[in-house]
Design a protein around this motif. Structure first.
Motif, short mmCIF file in Angstrom:
data_model
loop_
_atom_site.label_atom_id
_atom_site.label_comp_id
_atom_site.label_asym_id
_atom_site.label_seq_id
_atom_site.Cartn_x
_atom_site.Cartn_y
_atom_site.Cartn_z
N GLU A 1 -43.47 -16.87 -26.65
CA GLU A 1 -43.51 -18.17 -25.98
C GLU A 1 -43.55 -18.02 -24.46
O GLU A 1 -44.21 -18.80 -23.78
CB GLU A 1 -42.29 -19.00 -26.39
N ALA A 2 -42.85 -17.04 -23.95
CA ALA A 2 -42.81 -16.80 -22.50
C ALA A 2 -42.27 -15.40 -22.27
O ALA A 2 -41.55 -14.85 -23.11
CB ALA A 2 -41.94 -17.83 -21.79
N PHE A 3 -42.60 -14.83 -21.12
CA PHE A 3 -42.02 -13.54 -20.77
C PHE A 3 -42.11 -13.37 -19.26
O PHE A 3 -42.85 -14.08 -18.58
CB PHE A 3 -42.73 -12.39 -21.49
N CYS A 4 -41.34 -12.42 -18.76
CA CYS A 4 -41.37 -12.14 -17.32
C CYS A 4 -40.99 -10.69 -17.08
O CYS A 4 -40.11 -10.14 -17.76
CB CYS A 4 -40.41 -13.05 -16.56
N LYS A 5 -41.67 -10.07 -16.15
CA LYS A 5 -41.27 -8.76 -15.64
C LYS A 5 -40.15 -8.97 -14.65
O LYS A 5 -40.29 -9.73 -13.69
CB LYS A 5 -42.46 -8.08 -14.96
N VAL A 6 -39.02 -8.33 -14.88
CA VAL A 6 -37.87 -8.50 -14.00
C VAL A 6 -38.08 -7.65 -12.75
O VAL A 6 -38.32 -6.45 -12.84
CB VAL A 6 -36.56 -8.10 -14.71
N HIS A 7 -37.98 -8.29 -11.59
CA HIS A 7 -38.09 -7.58 -10.31
C HIS A 7 -36.68 -7.16 -9.90
O HIS A 7 -35.82 -8.00 -9.64
CB HIS A 7 -38.71 -8.49 -9.26
N GLU A 8 -36.43 -5.86 -9.87
CA GLU A 8 -35.06 -5.38 -9.68
C GLU A 8 -34.45 -5.79 -8.35
O GLU A 8 -33.22 -5.83 -8.21
CB GLU A 8 -34.99 -3.87 -9.84
N HIS A 9 -35.26 -6.09 -7.34
CA HIS A 9 -34.73 -6.49 -6.03
C HIS A 9 -34.68 -8.00 -5.86
O HIS A 9 -33.71 -8.53 -5.32
CB HIS A 9 -35.56 -5.86 -4.92
N TYR B 1 -28.26 -1.73 -13.00
CA TYR B 1 -29.43 -1.53 -13.84
C TYR B 1 -30.09 -2.87 -14.12
O TYR B 1 -29.42 -3.84 -14.50
CB TYR B 1 -28.98 -0.84 -15.13
N SER B 2 -31.39 -2.94 -13.92
CA SER B 2 -32.17 -4.14 -14.26
C SER B 2 -33.11 -3.80 -15.41
O SER B 2 -33.87 -2.82 -15.32
CB SER B 2 -32.99 -4.61 -13.06
N PRO B 3 -33.09 -4.58 -16.50
CA PRO B 3 -34.04 -4.32 -17.58
C PRO B 3 -35.46 -4.60 -17.12
O PRO B 3 -35.68 -5.23 -16.07
CB PRO B 3 -33.59 -5.30 -18.67
N ASP B 4 -36.43 -4.15 -17.89
CA ASP B 4 -37.82 -4.30 -17.49
C ASP B 4 -38.36 -5.70 -17.72
O ASP B 4 -39.07 -6.26 -16.88
CB ASP B 4 -38.70 -3.29 -18.23
N PHE B 5 -38.04 -6.29 -18.87
CA PHE B 5 -38.64 -7.57 -19.25
C PHE B 5 -37.62 -8.49 -19.92
O PHE B 5 -36.67 -8.03 -20.56
CB PHE B 5 -39.79 -7.37 -20.25
N LEU B 6 -37.86 -9.79 -19.77
CA LEU B 6 -37.24 -10.81 -20.60
C LEU B 6 -38.37 -11.45 -21.39
O LEU B 6 -39.38 -11.87 -20.81
CB LEU B 6 -36.51 -11.87 -19.76
N VAL C 1 -35.57 -6.42 -22.72
CA VAL C 1 -36.38 -5.29 -23.15
C VAL C 1 -36.41 -4.21 -22.06
O VAL C 1 -36.70 -4.49 -20.89
CB VAL C 1 -37.83 -5.72 -23.47
N GLU C 2 -36.12 -3.00 -22.48
CA GLU C 2 -36.27 -1.82 -21.64
C GLU C 2 -37.35 -0.94 -22.25
O GLU C 2 -37.26 -0.55 -23.42
CB GLU C 2 -34.96 -1.05 -21.54
N THR C 3 -38.40 -0.65 -21.48
CA THR C 3 -39.48 0.21 -21.97
C THR C 3 -39.26 1.62 -21.41
O THR C 3 -39.02 1.78 -20.22
CB THR C 3 -40.84 -0.34 -21.52
N LYS C 4 -39.37 2.60 -22.30
CA LYS C 4 -39.13 3.98 -21.89
C LYS C 4 -40.13 4.92 -22.55
O LYS C 4 -40.52 4.72 -23.70
CB LYS C 4 -37.71 4.44 -22.28
N SER C 5 -40.51 5.95 -21.82
CA SER C 5 -41.31 7.01 -22.42
C SER C 5 -40.43 7.78 -23.41
O SER C 5 -39.19 7.75 -23.31
CB SER C 5 -41.84 7.96 -21.35
N GLN C 6 -41.06 8.47 -24.34
CA GLN C 6 -40.30 9.19 -25.37
C GLN C 6 -39.37 10.23 -24.78
O GLN C 6 -38.27 10.45 -25.26
CB GLN C 6 -41.26 9.86 -26.35
N THR C 7 -39.79 10.86 -23.68
CA THR C 7 -38.99 11.94 -23.10
C THR C 7 -37.71 11.42 -22.46
O THR C 7 -36.77 12.19 -22.24
CB THR C 7 -39.81 12.69 -22.04
#
Length: 205
Positions: free
Chosen positions: A81-89, A108-113, A123-129
């Motif tokens: 329905e909606a989303f936003c990239k969280v700007h940590e600053h 810590y700021s998550p990446d997305f709502l 939502v926090e997006t992370k590489s596998q490593t």
């Protein structure tokens, strides 16, 4: 090494010692992403965002392919329905405090709502490593505690939705996307769940 060990262990223990049980009602201050009227970004590293309050949303110029792909998927998915990239600053009110692996306090700021039917995803997006790193685990616990506090509020104080935390690995995201799974199903599969009896211990950290 001894000094570093002492700092780390005391830093981990002090928040537990300072924890205070509260029996009064929670004081809730509502903040909106629209409190930040605009975001600055480089057009070359941004995407149109018809499901966001902002016309465009940025992604990192370095190693930002995963976040770009996530936003493209969110834009195209009818279940979002909606989303936003969280700007940590700029979105400094979407910032969680946690204790780093070295014992010091961090933020810590998550990446997305992401909003789907009846749910807000943190939502926090992370590489596998990076999924197994100690600080990622500590951030996860902070986000889980935040969602747990929100979900204990009366429905009218939390938008009548359930808040959930998702630590989304790159391999899982692309695998589900390529199989045609919805983003909501992807997030549900990757949702971090509380173990039995874990909620109370999280809230006192």
């Amino acid at each position: 090494p001894v000094a570093a060990h002492l700092v780390r262990e005391f830093g981990r223990k002090l928040p537990e010692l300072a924890a205070v049980e509260s029996s009064g009602p929670a004081q809730v201050m509502h903040r909106r992403l629209s409190d930040v009227p605009r975001l600055t970004m480089r057009e070359a590293y941004s995407l149109p965002a018809p499901k966001s309050i902002y016309e465009r949303l940025p992604y990192p110029s370095r190693n930002g392919g995963f976040e770009k792909a996530f936003m493209e998927r969110a834009n195209a998915d009818a279940g979002v329905e909606a989303f936003c990239k969280v700007h940590e600053h700029r979105h400094d009110f979407v910032r969680l405090r946690y204790v780093k692996d070295n014992g010091l306090n961090g933020f810590y700021s998550p990446d997305f709502l992401v909003r789907t039917a009846g749910r807000i995803w943190v939502v926090e997006t992370k590489s596998q490593t990076m999924l197994g790193q100690a600080d990622v685990t500590r951030k996860k616990r902070a986000a889980l505690a935040w969602c747990e506090r929100l979900n204990r509020l009366p429905p009218e104080e939390r938008g009548a939705v359930t808040w959930s935390y998702c630590l989304l690995g790159e391999t899982l995201f692309y695998g589900f996307r390529d199989k045609g799974a919805s983003l909501a199903d992807t997030l549900e599969f990757a949702r971090v769940r509380l173990a039995v009896g874990e909620a109370n211990s999280l809230l006192t950290e």
